[in-house]
Each structure stands twice: as C-alpha cells, then as structure tokens.
Design an enzyme around this catalytic site. Structure first.
Site, PDB file in Angstrom:
ATOM      1  N   SER A 179     -12.527  28.666   7.709  1.00 13.46           N
ATOM      2  CA  SER A 179     -12.500  27.231   7.976  1.00 13.46           C
ATOM      3  C   SER A 179     -11.930  26.483   6.783  1.00 13.46           C
ATOM      4  O   SER A 179     -11.769  27.041   5.696  1.00 13.46           O
ATOM      5  CB  SER A 179     -13.905  26.724   8.266  1.00 13.46           C
ATOM      6  N   LYS A 180     -11.656  25.210   7.006  1.00 17.98           N
ATOM      7  CA  LYS A 180     -11.135  24.362   5.948  1.00 17.98           C
ATOM      8  C   LYS A 180     -12.111  24.329   4.771  1.00 17.98           C
ATOM      9  O   LYS A 180     -11.706  24.303   3.619  1.00 17.98           O
ATOM     10  CB  LYS A 180     -10.910  22.958   6.510  1.00 17.98           C
ATOM     11  N   ARG A 181     -13.394  24.361   5.097  1.00 13.37           N
ATOM     12  CA  ARG A 181     -14.402  24.332   4.040  1.00 13.37           C
ATOM     13  C   ARG A 181     -14.300  25.538   3.100  1.00 13.37           C
ATOM     14  O   ARG A 181     -14.497  25.425   1.905  1.00 13.37           O
ATOM     15  CB  ARG A 181     -15.815  24.249   4.630  1.00 13.37           C
TER      16      ARG A 181
END
Ligand code: GLU
Length: 510
Positions: free
Chosen positions: A266-268
């Site tokens: 994910s972007k995180r």
C-alpha cells in the site's frame, strides 16, 4: 474462438493515481497481446461518478506512455469499438439489464436505504450466515418478485427510484476457469444479488464491464486477484446474456505484497519505508498531498518495467535484464505464479543501476545536465564527461549522478563536522599546509606524478597514508565520501586543487 484475434484490455477506474500493481496488470496484458500478435485496448471505467477524481485519467495515460505501454485503441486514439470511456457509452447498458429482467435473471428492487439497513439488522440478529440481499432474503423485500403486478405498475408510474439486481441462482456451483489458478468453484450461496443498474441511471462496474468486454470482442481478461471474487458473478452474466460461447478467458494475477509482512503493498508501506508506489508523482486534487513517483525519483522507464515484470512472473532462466522487445518474446501466462510477490525496493534500485550502467558517458551527461542547470551550473562538456566516467558506477538513481559529483562543480561551502572531529587538528593543519607548498611546485599534473608526490611526502614526514589522505579529502570534497583522491585531483586540475586547500586551511581550525 481459436481463430479469433487476441484482444485484451486494461480497464482502470479514474479514482486516483495508478498504483504500481495496476501498471503491472497493464504490462502483462501488453506483453501477452504483443507476443501473440493481438491487440490491447485501454478502457476507462468511470461509471462510479462519486469516486471520480479529476486528473486521474490523464495521470493513467501519462504513466502508461512513460512505461512504453502503448494501446491499439484508447480514449485518445479511438478505434472501431469506441467510445472507450464508459461514461460516453452510458446509453448502451440499460437494455442489457432490461434483457436480464425479461429473461428472469434479474429484477427491479425498490427498497430504500432504510429498508436495506433494517434487513441487515434483522439478519444479523438472527445470526444468518449472510446479511445480504440474495436467494434467502429477496422474497422478504420490496421488488418485482414480491410485488403484485398492480403494485408494480403503480410504483413504476409513481416514479419511485429502483435498481436492477441480478437473481443469483439457488444452490448452484459456478465454475471459473482461470489460466493461472485452474478451475475455481464457488457455490452460489456465497454470492449476493448485486446491483447491476443503479437508480441514478448508471450501470455498476459488473454490468458495464461485461457488456463492454463482450461488445469490444475481448478474448482474455487479465486483471488483479482482487477481482477473482467477482468472477463467478461475471460468468453468470455471460451465461444469462447468452454470451457464454464467446466468454473471455480469465487470468487473475497474484497480489503485490509489502516488503515486510504479508499484506497487500500500500501507499502507507511506501511512505513508511521510503519508496514510491506510483509510477509518476501525484498531487491529490482534494488534499493537495503529494506522493512520490518512480519517474521523479530518478528511475528509467526501462528499468522500472523490467523490475515490475519480475513481480509475479519469471522467465525460468537466470536472465534478469530484459528489454521490452525481449519481454514480448519471452512472456507467457504459464510462468505467472499463483502466490503473491513481495515488493523489494532494493531490487528496484538494482535494476535501475544496471540500466544506468548500460548508458554511455554522453547519455549519462544528458541525464545530469538538467540537474546541473537547476543548480545554475553549466560545465564544459569535456569536464562533465570526465566526471561522469569517474562516478558513474556509484549511481543507482539519476539524482545520484549529481549527489556523487556535486563537489566537482562546487567547492565545499561547509565541512562535515563529524569528519572534522575525526581527522582534523592543528598538527594536521600544518601537515596539509606543508603539502600544499609541495603541490604548488609540481609541474606535471597527473595520476602518476601526484602519486609519487604523496609517497615522498608521507615518507619524509613519517606519517601514514590515511593521515594525509583523510584530511585532504575533507578539504577538497567537504566530507569523507567520493572516488579516489588522485582521480579527483586530476579532474579538478591543479589550480582548483590548490584553491580548495587554501580556502580549507583558512576556514578549518588551525
Ligand atoms: N475498473 C476495474 C479496476 O479498476 C477493472 C477490473 C477488471 O479488469 O475487470 O480495476
């Protein structure tokens, strides 16, 4: 179907920037089609107006074009099966939803949000296996299966909003043949009566996707694993619409996983571990938040694509570096794995390093020049090429060409305090001063003459090599990094070398 021309599609929704997983899906579709002499189309799936993000479509087009993934038919080029944006095809979908109602495979449902919530509550309290609209619940709701024909007429005349839902069969096994996973069997009790057509006049993803794949003569649907749960519903739609004979073959690609742990990348994860998850930089039009991209971080598109192809596929040999042409020749879905593939940011850098090393000094100079310009520097080409040749091996990303060479273009303005602490003191200052005097007397300025001078100097001063070279590096480079001192000195030239020693001696503790 065997004589049919291969046609695949990449069908993103413009709901934000394209994740690298999406780029990989486009890439696999592209390689698959090109290898088999087929066609690839780009279709924009923008039927969910609530999730539409301005700029996302342009972003998707630019990203794919940067990667060298070109389409035979798309929203810009058009083509014989257009339009290629679902919002421009809006009028074609309703007839198919109505056709399904007529054939008894779908029905009108008039339930309000409140009624739907009440149903879910009721089912939750009754500990029902599924709190969904489906074979077990639909007869307790307000729809064309439960209303009398009189009531139905009235409600339609009243203009009450309604949706069209698929009527999932009771007690049936639905088989999906997947080119990567083999046969996947799902029992209909695990499916719900999904909405096909919404009260606002728009089709949902499921209906629009199937109608378009059929009317655009798509032969293979290659997409991410997250769509596998929808595949049984899609199979039913093909069947109920009478299109089973030309139903595309499915291939669901494995997930891209976090570098650490097992979840989906994910972007995180990118923010946490410091790598981009998007091909290009993206500025969110709502929050103004900017996310980094591979292009802006200094990756070459060839390297990015080469890195990406290995996240789920392997050639079955040791070869790791593939041009796009070689990938087209080599790629096959048979060699796509079933299991998720862990993203490795270090490997991404490794690929870029390999591609940078394949470039000539001149090509690398062209990559460095824009950065030099931004810093107000315009060196002579000859000088630039010498610098590039010396530092090129140290570069993983394009900005490294600058980070590794900036001291060739700018004398140090500050000296690394930690290095000062380690290698500098008044005695050293005297040594360097003495060395500077010797340097001034040197007539030849090359590797050999410098080497000789240094050897003689350390012998006559009875010091170790490091006692001269470490402070010398501090004074010339500003820190303890960089290639060999002799090479640096040769390229900088005698005058500049002496100038830096003089400035350093003035500014460093005496
Ligand atoms: N519009 C869907 C997406 O955003 C396409 C899924 C599919 O390929 O069927 O991924």
């Amino acid at each position: 179907m065997s004589n049919q021309r291969i046609r695949v599609r990449f069908a993103p929704s413009p709901t934000g920037p394209l994740h690298i997983g999406g780029v990989r899906t486009a890439l696999y579709n592209y390689l698959f089609a090109k290898k088999l002499g087929g066609e690839i189309i780009l279709r924009i799936e923008d039927t969910d107006q609530n999730r539409y993000v301005p700029g996302a479509e342009d972003y998707i087009l630019e990203s794919l074009s940067w990667c060298g993934i070109h389409f035979d038919e798309d929203v810009v080029k058009g083509g014989p099966y257009g339009p290629y944006r679902q919002s421009e095809r809006k009028t074609i979908y309703k007839q198919y939803a109505e056709q399904l109602v007529q054939s008894g495979h779908a029905y009108y449902a008039f339930d309000s949000e409140e009624e739907l919530d009440q149903m879910r509550e009721r089912l939750k309290h009754a500990h029902a296996q599924q709190a969904q609209y489906g074979p077990l619940t639909r007869l307790g709701m307000r729809n064309s299966l439960t209303l009398s024909s009189e009531e139905l007429k009235d409600i339609k005349i009243s203009g009450a909003p309604y949706v069209i839902r698929i009527k999932i069969p009771e007690n049936e096994e639905i088989k999906v043949n997947d080119l990567i996973r083999g046969e996947v069997v799902v029992h209909s009790s695990n499916l719900d009566d999904k909405v096909l057509f919404k009260s606002d006049g728009w089709p949902t993803y499921h209906l629009a996707n199937i109608v378009d794949d059929h009317t655009m003569a798509i032969t293979h649907v290659i997409r991410g694993e997250e769509w596998l749960p929808s595949a049984p519903l899609h199979v039913l739609l093909y069947r109920y619409l009478g299109w089973e004979d030309t139903m595309p073959k499915f291939a669901h690609l494995p997930l891209l996983l976090k570098p650490d742990g097992n979840g989906k990348l994910s972007k995180r994860d990118g923010d946490r571990l410091g790598f981009p998850v998007f091909p290009l930089q993206w500025s969110d039009p709502g929050t103004q938040e900017t996310s980094s991209g591979y292009r802006e971080s200094g990756y070459l598109p060839e390297a990015f694509v080469n890195m990406l192809v290995f996240l789920g596929w392997n050639p079955g040999t040791d070869q790791e570096i593939f041009s796009i042409g070689e990938l087209i020749e080599t790629f096959s879905l048979e060699r796509v794995g079933k299991h998720g593939s862990k993203f490795d940011p270090e490997k991404a850098k490794w690929f870029n390093h390999q591609y940078l090393q394949k470039k000539t000094d001149n090509e690398l100079a062209d990559l460095l020049i824009p950065i030099l310009k931004d810093n107000g520097i315009s060196p002579l080409r000859d000088y630039l090429l010498k610098v590039i040749n010396l530092i090129r091996e140290r570069a993983n990303l394009i900005p490294d060409l600058w980070n590794q060479s900036s001291f060739f273009f700018e004398a140090p303005s500050v000296y690394d305090p930690q290095v000062i602490q380690k290698v500098w003191n008044p005695a050293v200052s005297k040594t360097i001063s003495a060395f500077a005097e010797e340097v001034k007397l040197l007539s030849d300025w090359n590797n050999d003459s410098l080497h000789r001078l240094i050897e003689e100097f350390i012998t006559s001063h009875n010091i170790k090599m490091g006692q001269l070279m470490n402070p010398l590096r501090l004074i010339i480079v500003g820190c303890n990094l960089g290639p060999g001192m002799m090479e640096i000195a040769t390229i900088l030239g005698k005058e500049e070398f002496i100038r830096r020693m003089k400035t350093g001696l003035e500014r460093l503790p005496k």
